[in-house]
Write a protein that holds these residues in place. Structure first.
Motif, PDB file in Angstrom:
ATOM      1  N   ARG A   1       1.993   7.073  -6.815  1.00  0.00           N
ATOM      2  CA  ARG A   1       1.070   8.145  -7.221  1.00  0.00           C
ATOM      3  C   ARG A   1       1.702   9.518  -6.997  1.00  0.00           C
ATOM      4  O   ARG A   1       1.619  10.399  -7.842  1.00  0.00           O
TER       5      ARG A   1
ATOM      6  N   VAL B   1      -2.831  10.427   4.713  1.00  0.00           N
ATOM      7  CA  VAL B   1      -3.694   9.408   4.117  1.00  0.00           C
ATOM      8  C   VAL B   1      -4.587   8.801   5.190  1.00  0.00           C
ATOM      9  O   VAL B   1      -4.127   8.500   6.296  1.00  0.00           O
TER      10      VAL B   1
ATOM     11  N   GLN C   1       2.787  12.335   2.789  1.00  0.00           N
ATOM     12  CA  GLN C   1       1.399  12.416   2.379  1.00  0.00           C
ATOM     13  C   GLN C   1       0.498  12.027   3.545  1.00  0.00           C
ATOM     14  O   GLN C   1       0.751  11.040   4.240  1.00  0.00           O
TER      15      GLN C   1
ATOM     16  N   GLU D   1       2.198   1.789  -3.511  1.00  0.00           N
ATOM     17  CA  GLU D   1       1.166   2.306  -4.415  1.00  0.00           C
ATOM     18  C   GLU D   1       0.971   3.811  -4.212  1.00  0.00           C
ATOM     19  O   GLU D   1       0.907   4.585  -5.173  1.00  0.00           O
ATOM     20  N   LEU D   2       0.894   4.231  -2.955  1.00  0.00           N
ATOM     21  CA  LEU D   2       0.743   5.656  -2.655  1.00  0.00           C
ATOM     22  C   LEU D   2       1.978   6.442  -3.101  1.00  0.00           C
ATOM     23  O   LEU D   2       1.858   7.531  -3.681  1.00  0.00           O
TER      24      LEU D   2
ATOM     25  N   THR E   1      -7.355   6.740   1.197  1.00  0.00           N
ATOM     26  CA  THR E   1      -7.779   8.032   0.681  1.00  0.00           C
ATOM     27  C   THR E   1      -6.874   9.157   1.167  1.00  0.00           C
ATOM     28  O   THR E   1      -6.694   9.328   2.372  1.00  0.00           O
ATOM     29  N   PRO E   2      -6.305   9.943   0.224  1.00  0.00           N
ATOM     30  CA  PRO E   2      -5.525  11.105   0.650  1.00  0.00           C
ATOM     31  C   PRO E   2      -6.396  12.089   1.437  1.00  0.00           C
ATOM     32  O   PRO E   2      -7.559  12.310   1.109  1.00  0.00           O
TER      33      PRO E   2
ATOM     34  N   SER F   1      -2.752  17.114   0.213  1.00  0.00           N
ATOM     35  CA  SER F   1      -2.427  15.930   1.023  1.00  0.00           C
ATOM     36  C   SER F   1      -0.921  15.786   1.260  1.00  0.00           C
ATOM     37  O   SER F   1      -0.487  14.810   1.864  1.00  0.00           O
TER      38      SER F   1
ATOM     39  N   HIS G   1       0.837  -1.205   0.000  1.00  0.00           N
ATOM     40  CA  HIS G   1       0.000   0.000   0.000  1.00  0.00           C
ATOM     41  C   HIS G   1       0.871   1.255   0.000  1.00  0.00           C
ATOM     42  O   HIS G   1       0.582   2.226  -0.715  1.00  0.00           O
ATOM     43  N   THR G   2       1.931   1.245   0.772  1.00  0.00           N
ATOM     44  CA  THR G   2       2.853   2.375   0.810  1.00  0.00           C
ATOM     45  C   THR G   2       3.447   2.620  -0.573  1.00  0.00           C
ATOM     46  O   THR G   2       3.531   3.759  -1.035  1.00  0.00           O
TER      47      THR G   2
END
Length: 167
Positions: free
Chosen positions: A68, A132, A130, A64-65, A143-144, A104, A61-62
């Motif tokens: 982005r 989140v 960020q 993926e964020l 979600t940011p 964010s 998950h980290t």
């Protein structure tokens, strides 16, 4: 996991030792250059172990964020290498790629010492964070959030700062 009050997040939660899948470690390294100094272990101990996710899920998950944010800011950071900019300019670049992404983000700068040990008096960007929400499946980060909504702000950058090389 974090609370509205800065530095009141749960930490040092009981969790198994970090043992990332080798392929995931290789994917993470370009976006987390501090791994050579154990940053991933610190992040697992400080944040991930309290997330309720296993280490591989947490870092997937980290990653993926981070991808982005990198896709939104990477070109701007490359353009500003060795040059001066300001947080508003980087937030606008992020918003051009994904609306409201800039809100964010927080930018963290340091004023490094020169080789003689004196301060150079010029802040340099060293970290982008960020904000989140943990509203994903199983409490995963998803979600940011607007950083101002959770009392987070830029640190040490002043009105203008320099961007170091990403290499």
């Amino acid at each position: 996991p974090e609370r509205l009050e800065p530095r009141t997040y749960p930490r040092d939660c009981p969790a198994p030792p970090l043992s990332l899948e080798p392929a995931l470690s290789r994917e993470l390294e370009p976006l987390m250059p501090g791994m050579a100094d154990g940053l991933h272990e610190h992040e697992w101990r400080e944040h991930g172990g309290c997330s309720g996710l296993d280490d591989d899920d947490y870092f997937r998950h980290t990653l993926e964020l981070a991808r982005r944010v990198d896709s939104a800011l990477g070109n701007s950071l490359t353009t500003f290498e060795g040059r001066e900019t300001h947080a508003g300019e980087l937030r606008a670049a992020a918003n051009a790629i994904q609306p409201n992404l800039g809100a964010s983000l927080t930018f963290h700068c340091r004023v490094p010492a020169s080789s003689s040990g004196t301060s150079t008096q010029r802040p340099w960007l060293f970290e982008v964070r960020q904000c989140v929400d943990n509203d994903g499946a199983g409490g995963a980060p998803a979600t940011p959030l607007s950083c101002t909504s959770v009392n987070r702000r830029d640190q040490g950058c002043g009105d203008r700062f320099f961007v170091a090389s990403r290499r």
